[in-house]
Design a protein around this motif. Structure first.
Motif, short mmCIF file in Angstrom:
data_model
loop_
_atom_site.label_atom_id
_atom_site.label_comp_id
_atom_site.label_asym_id
_atom_site.label_seq_id
_atom_site.Cartn_x
_atom_site.Cartn_y
_atom_site.Cartn_z
N UNK A 36 -3.34 -10.37 -5.56
CA UNK A 36 -3.34 -8.99 -5.05
C UNK A 36 -3.11 -9.00 -3.55
N UNK A 92 -3.71 -6.01 -0.25
CA UNK A 92 -4.03 -4.65 0.17
C UNK A 92 -3.47 -4.40 1.56
N UNK A 104 -2.30 -0.69 -2.80
CA UNK A 104 -2.80 -1.86 -3.49
C UNK A 104 -1.70 -2.45 -4.36
N UNK A 153 -0.83 -5.38 -7.06
CA UNK A 153 -1.39 -6.37 -7.99
C UNK A 153 -0.23 -7.00 -8.73
N UNK A 157 -10.07 -5.98 -7.91
CA UNK A 157 -8.85 -6.69 -8.31
C UNK A 157 -9.06 -7.73 -9.40
N UNK A 180 -8.68 3.68 -10.93
CA UNK A 180 -8.28 2.26 -10.88
C UNK A 180 -9.35 1.37 -11.51
#
Ligand SMILES: Cc1cc2nc3c(=O)[nH]c(=O)nc-3n(C[C@H](O)[C@H](O)[C@H](O)COP(=O)(O)OP(=O)(O)OC[C@H]3O[C@@H](n4cnc5c(N)ncnc54)[C@H](O)[C@@H]3O)c2cc1C
Ligand code: FES
Lengths: 416, 102
Positions: A329, A331, A336, A338, B44, B66
């Motif tokens: 990932x 940021x 964001x 991924x 994540x 999310x």
């Protein structure tokens, strides 16, 4: 090897890979001693926040330890921090460190990771306020330099993930940021042109200057500021210069010990090197990925953590197979990213933008019918569905996938 | 100060107190098995998955979009699932009991 209380496991490198390995060894029932060595004096910490939240936080104590000190005590894991391991003697099963000190091992784990790659730029070494960004100390230096600079002009050399994340964080902190990238696009080494284009726009929108196809020739100090002289004949002003030019893996110990190397320390499916008593995990390894059936070297928390689990189980005599799908990932600003899978060898990059939110999209990489990887931007749903489809090798209906009118759900896009 | 109880898959019950930070950090700092927090708390990795008891759902609140999507990574997801890194400690959570999902 028998798991008995007199056995000694030594880990070199106490970061994401090494620390997880030590705790996993205990979880798997390792009865013997566990020693963790690291040259970095700080209690082992999470690296990803260094270029993200830790950089922007006002509190320099706010770094995130991987585990609190008490956990090491509780699990009886001995930390040797601030200590550089100099040599491995495989015959004697011994390593040397500090001033003539030696330590025996029954099993040795190399989790030596990587260090920043320092480009060959004239006068770089002697220039003030030039910092790489990999360790806690690096970030503390950057924060201090930034505090001390009036103009807050920053040049970031290198437009990879770390360079771009750092640019975003510094911008947030009110700096004027220029990123210089040698390739024709940012993130060239790690992602597709489509995604590079998105991040280029994102940074431009936030007022970061991105210059591509540019190489740095030299650096000149004029009073308090530096001038970064480039191949485009421009001189970019900087109070602080950040080096984001990628990494160099720490393989010298392994090399001197005669372990097999190939784009990293070569390990088998259970992270064992060509020496039965030595394992290697994390960024420093060149390993076989079962799903994609090829050898890879990965720079990610996921890989460090997964290899730590596999190696720990194998050391404790468990039967294990590593079948992980790489994920990552990043940021930047409020965006964001991924990623899951490895897109190398794709012949089609299918873009899907969500109707309700144009900032939410995903790129699906195929080779023929096979889904190789997914990059999801502000779209965890695509990331999760992508993960499941890759893992289970499911076939997708590309037309439906591409069509934003059709909801992104496993039931709608997976072919029977 | 809030008192939080974690129940692990091995049925170990760990009650701890905390003031600030996320429930994931609290769990990691207290060695709660099954809460790894690999991504450091940025939604994540989904390695901080917990199940709330139904009566606590309202106090804690429901997951963001999310988080909801990320929960689907885990086969063990239920309507009482949350990622503990997305829950901030506060007085209001005093007495909360969480089951570690993995
Ligand atoms: C700023 C930044 C942001 C990142 N962001 C992300 C992200 O968002 N997502 C993601 O998945 N990954 C990210 N990464 C990558 C991730 O942090 C690495 O993949 C991970 O740290 C690898 O762990 P490791 O333990 O293999 O190696 P490392 O973290 O490199 O640790 C190796 C350790 O070994 C020690 N060492 C080496 N040789 C010796 C020796 N001879 N003696 C003693 N000690 C030694 C070093 O001091 C070091 O502490 C980021 C990295 C950085 C730097
Ligand atoms: S810690 Fe990674 S999602 Fe919660």
């Amino acid at each position: 090897m028998e798991n008995t209380t007199d056995k000694i496991a030594v880990v070199i490198g106490a970061s994401h890979a090494g620390v997880n390995l030590a705790f996993n060894l205990r979880k798997e029932g390792w009865l013997g001693t566990i020693l963790l060595f690291d040259a970095d004096p700080a209690l082992p910490y999470h690296r990803p926040p260094l270029s993200k939240t830790y950089l922007t936080s006002k509190n320099s104590e706010a770094q995130q330890p991987l585990k609190p000190m008490e956990s090491y005590k509780k699990e009886n894991i001995e930390l040797y921090l601030g200590i550089w391991v100099k040599k491995i003697d495989r015959k004697a099963k011994q390593l040397s460190y500090g001033e003539g000190r030696a330590q025996n091992y029954d099993v040795l784990i190399l989790a030596t990771g990587a260090r920043p790659f320092i480009p060959d730029i004239p006068r770089l070494e002697t220039t003030k306020n030039v910092f790489p960004l990999r360790s806690l100390e690096d970030v503390q230096h950057i924060k201090k330099a930034l505090d001390g600079s009036k103009q807050k002009k920053i040049v970031v050399i290198g437009g990879g993930y770390i360079g771009l994340e750092t640019a975003a964080s510094l911008k947030k902190m009110g700096a004027k940021v220029t990123v210089l990238e040698r390739e024709e696009r940012v993130l060239a080494r790690v992602t597709s042109p489509e995604l590079s284009a998105f991040f280029t726009d994102l940074h431009k929108k936030h007022g970061v200057k991105l210059r591509t196809n540019i190489s740095v020739k030299s650096i000149r100090t004029v009073g308090e500021t530096q001038q970064v002289l480039c191949s485009d004949e421009n001189a970019y002003q900087a109070d602080v210069i950040i080096l984001g030019c990628g990494i160099q893996i720490n393989i010298e110990l392994a090399q001197a010990a005669g372990l097999t190397l190939k784009n990293g320390i070569k390990v088998d499916g259970i992270c064992k090197t060509n020496d039965d008593s030595i394992f290697a995990i994390g960024d420093c390894t060149f390993h076989h990925n079962l799903h994609y059936n090829r050898y890879v070297r990965l720079e990610s928390v996921q890989n460090a953590v997964d290899q730590a689990k596999i190696a720990a189980a194998a050391i404790c005599g468990k039967e294990v197979v590593c079948n992980s799908i790489p994920w990552f990932w990043s940021d930047q600003y409020d965006t964001k990213l991924q990623m899951v899978g490895l897109n190398e060898g794709y012949d089609e990059a299918l873009l899907r933008t969500e109707l309700e939110n144009e900032n939410s999209f995903s790129i699906w990489y195929f080779n023929g019918k096979t889904l190789l990887a997914v990059d999801a931007v502000n779209n965890a749903k695509a990331y999760v569905i992508g993960t499941k489809c890759i893992k289970n090798r499911l076939s997708l209906d590309k037309a439906k996938l591409k069509n934003p009118q059709i909801q992104l759900k496993p039931a709608t896009i997976i072919l029977e | 100060m809030a008192k939080i109880t974690f129940i692990t898959q091995e049925n170990e019950t760990i009650t701890v107190e905390g003031n600030s930070g996320s429930l994931m950090e609290l769990a990691v700092n207290n060695n709660v098995r099954g809460i790894d927090g690999d991504c450091g708390g940025v939604c994540s990795c989904a390695t901080c998955h917990v199940h709330l008891s139904p009566e606590h759902m309202e106090t804690v609140g429901s997951p963001s979009e999310i988080e909801n999507d990320m929960l689907e990574l885990d086969d063990n997801v239920s309507e009482y699932s949350r990622l503990s890194c997305q829950i901030q400690l506060s007085e209001a959570l005093d007495g909360l009991v969480l089951k570690v999902a993995n």
